[in-house]
Write a protein that holds these residues in place. Structure first.
Motif, PDB file in Angstrom:
ATOM      1  N   ALA A   1       1.370   4.057  -2.958  1.00 38.95           N
ATOM      2  CA  ALA A   1       1.147   5.469  -2.630  1.00 38.95           C
ATOM      3  C   ALA A   1       2.342   6.319  -3.041  1.00 38.95           C
ATOM      4  O   ALA A   1       2.182   7.393  -3.646  1.00 38.95           O
TER       5      ALA A   1
ATOM      6  N   GLU B   1       0.827  -1.207   0.000  1.00 39.53           N
ATOM      7  CA  GLU B   1       0.000   0.000   0.000  1.00 39.53           C
ATOM      8  C   GLU B   1       0.864   1.261   0.000  1.00 39.53           C
ATOM      9  O   GLU B   1       0.579   2.227  -0.723  1.00 39.53           O
TER      10      GLU B   1
ATOM     11  N   LYS C   1      -3.773   2.215   7.947  1.00 41.59           N
ATOM     12  CA  LYS C   1      -4.778   3.266   8.133  1.00 41.59           C
ATOM     13  C   LYS C   1      -4.593   3.964   9.483  1.00 41.59           C
ATOM     14  O   LYS C   1      -4.678   5.197   9.576  1.00 41.59           O
TER      15      LYS C   1
ATOM     16  N   LYS D   1      -4.908  10.115   1.753  1.00 42.85           N
ATOM     17  CA  LYS D   1      -5.576   9.189   0.836  1.00 42.85           C
ATOM     18  C   LYS D   1      -5.675   7.795   1.463  1.00 42.85           C
ATOM     19  O   LYS D   1      -6.680   7.098   1.300  1.00 42.85           O
ATOM     20  N   ILE D   2      -4.612   7.381   2.159  1.00 41.56           N
ATOM     21  CA  ILE D   2      -4.651   6.076   2.826  1.00 41.56           C
ATOM     22  C   ILE D   2      -5.700   6.084   3.932  1.00 41.56           C
ATOM     23  O   ILE D   2      -6.470   5.123   4.095  1.00 41.56           O
TER      24      ILE D   2
ATOM     25  N   THR E   1      -9.216   5.621   2.697  1.00 33.03           N
ATOM     26  CA  THR E   1      -9.499   4.366   2.006  1.00 33.03           C
ATOM     27  C   THR E   1     -10.083   3.361   2.989  1.00 33.03           C
ATOM     28  O   THR E   1      -9.584   3.201   4.102  1.00 33.03           O
TER      29      THR E   1
ATOM     30  N   HIS F   1     -10.554   0.026   4.754  1.00 35.12           N
ATOM     31  CA  HIS F   1      -9.790  -1.187   4.999  1.00 35.12           C
ATOM     32  C   HIS F   1     -10.695  -2.197   5.700  1.00 35.12           C
ATOM     33  O   HIS F   1     -11.420  -1.845   6.633  1.00 35.12           O
TER      34      HIS F   1
END
Length: 721
Positions: free
Chosen positions: A664, A660, A689, A673-674, A677, A679
């Motif tokens: 990125a 991930e 995250k 952005k993470i 997202t 999860h």
């Protein structure tokens, strides 16, 4: 630096700044325009006729001063030299004045900035200065002939390097001559322009056409001259057997051949041993198969804590090793000669040796030799374990990661020389299979490349696994009188370690000998020296993988192979520089360690400012449920921003979780952005995250939150409970 020297530098800096400020205050650049040149053309011509030497000297001085102070207008001054003095005298004036001014700017930058910059960025500048020392004249000539950067920038940047003053002067004088001539010639034609119709004169158009195509001609000329020098003494074939010939069938060689075949080029792949290289036969694949067994046995033993004890009988070491070879045999078809032949690759078994930049001599197992020619060649010869010259080691019982897999009896007492990734993985594997293991590492920590807190977690687990650690100790001798012992030393103290086997894992050395590199003059250091396009000293010969560096990872070799194959097949029409900006790697011990980009250690070494965000995996729900509540996520970002410059994950399945962050970084996605997202719950991936959430909390807008608190208090009626 002495006080007197500091005052001298300060005085010179003040004078330069004052001169630049004066030029800005009096708007000197208003006189260095094409319109002004045309308006003053007749007046200058009149002065030239009356006071030739005075005007020439004055113009020369102005040109030198403007160049030395990096005042915009050098092009206008060059055009003016042609317009006023004609091609001959104009070229003489502009050539020497521009070079002298450039040299003054060069000396100013060197005197004022080089020492302080070298002290602050010594490691960054070290490799640059090595390149300047090796190819400084060619590098500067290219910059002078091909105007990739502004004239003034080249003067200042070269000043902080170690290039010699005389080299800088004469290369600048010669390198700028052709370009200066083009501008002076254009100036002679501009002097004749009186109306719009004159602009389309043949002479004027020719001058501007030369201005436009000169960078391309210069670039081509530099390449031709350099190639002629490199290939001097060799005869290039008229026709070639192959478009691309690849030496070595490891990951780098296989991918190079695959790409060439995919674009319908004729390609030959030569391998003297087994297809798949070290990774398949002695490296990644067998070591991970061994770790799978070792970690599985350890996990089974841990089940007793959760009420599910397992009866662990002594391992059958011979069967374990046979299962590893079963894994190799199962993967072999992916890299087999038959598969690559079916893809269109001509696979040849034998030892390859370069006999010219385009010819390769191949010797098969029977001693029969043949020769093939290729327009481009890729060297993917790999590396081998380095065996240090320790007295007594040659006659001792020792193995490396290459021949370890032939063992059929489990060593009872194993000493591992080296606490890097290979040594750490194999040490833990054997320890968890029941061998008494001692690791001897010269550095003060395991995995010296990793951050200290990461290495501390590994050390804690190794000690729990019963591994004896000798950190900061040096192996000095192997004694084999009655039993085999390794003698180690630290601070004058010695210790003897009894062992029935020594595993040498202190690094890998590139395979450089026996391939004709020295005979061809291909430059080597610890690896083959390549440029950004992966070209060697011979531009049509490329190198990838362990033999090229700078990383010795299978996936990096595959990454480089794309660049080498494409550049070798399509140069000079199109070339790509290898991109190392986002390189991930992992060590598959427990706790598993995976990293991409910078660590704290590497960022500090490179003097890169960063902000650190961490998250402890011991607090992660899935990790707790899986009895894997250990480790952490470390993320390095640009201070004040969520841009990721590095990430390290320590814990279960770290190499998988790292993907991930790799994605990125590759595509410029930040921690926000993470965090945004979704999860899946509960998974180990949530650790990423939560790390992003920790960054967000550290950058919460306090003023906005205070305002929101007031807003909600107002909505409650203006009172707190």
């Amino acid at each position: 630096m002495s006080l007197i020297t500091s005052w001298k530098k300060l005085l010179i800096a003040v004078l330069i700044i004052a001169a630049i400020a004066a030029s800005i205050f009096f708007d000197v650049t208003q006189y260095l325009t094409l319109e002004q040149l045309k308006q003053q053309q007749n007046q200058l011509a009149s002065w030239r006729d009356e006071h030739m030497l005075v005007l020439f000297a004055a113009y020369f001085g102005v040109y030198v001063l403007a160049t030395a102070l990096s005042i915009p207008g050098a092009i206008i001054l060059t055009l003016g030299a042609g317009a006023v003095f004609g091609l001959g005298l104009g070229l003489l004036l502009a050539s020497f004045a521009s070079t002298l001014g450039a040299t003054l700017a060069f000396l100013s930058a060197r005197y004022l900035f080089r020492d302080s910059l070298e002290q602050r960025f010594s490691k960054r500048l070290e490799s640059m200065n090595q390149g300047i020392e090796r190819d400084g004249a060619w590098y500067l000539a290219t910059l002078r002939l091909v105007p990739l950067f502004p004239f003034w920038m080249i003067n200042l940047l070269m000043g902080v390097t170690r290039i010699r003053l005389w080299t800088y002067y004469w290369v600048s004088q010669v390198g700028m001559l052709a370009g200066t001539a083009v501008y002076v010639n254009a100036g002679t034609q501009l002097a004749q322009v009186e109306q719009v119709g004159d602009i389309v004169s043949f002479e004027l158009l020719l001058s501007f056409i030369l201005l436009g195509v000169f960078p391309l001609i210069a670039k081509w000329l530099v390449g031709v001259l350099k190639a002629r020098k490199v290939y001097q003494g060799f005869k290039k074939p008229r026709r070639f057997d192959d478009n691309l010939l690849v030496i070595g069938a490891g990951s780098g060689g296989l991918v190079s051949a695959y790409i060439a075949a995919a674009v319908k080029a004729k390609v030959t792949l030569v391998e003297k041993h087994k297809m798949g290289g070290d990774c398949l036969n002695t490296g990644c694949v067998p070591s991970k198969a061994l770790l799978h067994v070792a970690h599985g046995r350890h996990a089974a033993a841990q089940l007793a804590k959760q009420g599910a004890p397992v009866d662990l009988k002594p391992i059958q070491f011979t069967k374990v090793m046979e299962s590893i070879h079963d894994v190799i045999r199962a993967i072999e078809p992916h890299d087999s000669p038959e598969r690559y032949e079916s893809l269109g690759v001509n696979v040849v078994q034998g030892h390859a040796r370069l006999v010219s930049p385009w010819e390769v001599e191949i010797t098969d197992a029977n001693g029969t030799t043949s020769t093939r020619t290729a327009k481009s060649i890729v060297l993917a010869t790999g590396a081998r374990p380095f065996v240090p010259p320790i007295p007594g080691l040659d006659s001792a019982a020792y193995v490396t990661s290459d021949n370890l897999w032939g063992l059929r009896e489990q060593p009872q007492q194993l000493v591992v020389l080296g606490g890097g990734p290979i040594g750490a993985e194999l040490a833990q594997a054997f320890a968890r299979l029941g061998t008494a293991v001692t690791v001897v590492e010269m550095q003060e920590q395991l995995l010296p490349r990793e951050d200290a807190d990461v290495a501390a977690l590994v050390k804690q687990q190794f000690e729990a696994d019963g591994i004896q650690l000798r950190l900061g100790w040096k192996a000095v001798e192997v004694q084999t009188v009655d039993t085999q012992t390794l003698v180690i030393e630290r601070d004058g103290q010695r210790e003897s370690i009894a062992c029935d086997l020594i595993l040498v894992a202190v690094g890998r050395a590139a395979n450089l000998t026996g391939y004709g590199l020295e005979e061809l003059g291909i430059e080597t250091e610890r690896t083959i020296v390549t440029n950004g396009f992966l070209q060697t000293t011979m531009p049509n010969i490329y190198a990838v993988g362990d033999v090229a560096g700078p990383y010795q990872f299978t996936h990096t070799a595959s990454h480089q192979a794309w660049y080498a194959a494409v550049n070798g097949l399509f140069s000079p029409f199109k070339k790509f520089k290898a991109d190392y900006s986002v390189i991930p790697w992992a060590t598959f011990i427990q706790p598993e360690i995976a990293t991409v980009g910078h660590t704290e250690r590497s960022a500090q070494a490179a003097s890169i400012d960063y902000e650190l965000t961490t998250y402890g995996i011991d607090d992660l729900d899935r990790a707790i449920a899986d009895d894997a509540a250990y480790g952490m996520v470390k993320v390095l970002t640009v201070p004040g921003k969520d841009k990721i410059i590095g990430a390290t994950i320590v814990g279960a399945h770290s190499a998988d979780l790292l993907a991930e962050f790799v994605l990125a970084m590759k595509h410029g996605l930040g921690l926000k952005k993470i965090l945004g997202t979704i999860h899946i719950y509960p998974t180990m991936a949530e650790a990423n995250k939560f790390a992003a959430g920790n960054w967000q909390r550290a950058h919460a807008p306090e003023r906005v939150l205070a305002w929101l608190a007031s807003f909600h208090r107002w909505r409650r009626g203006g009172k707190d409970d």
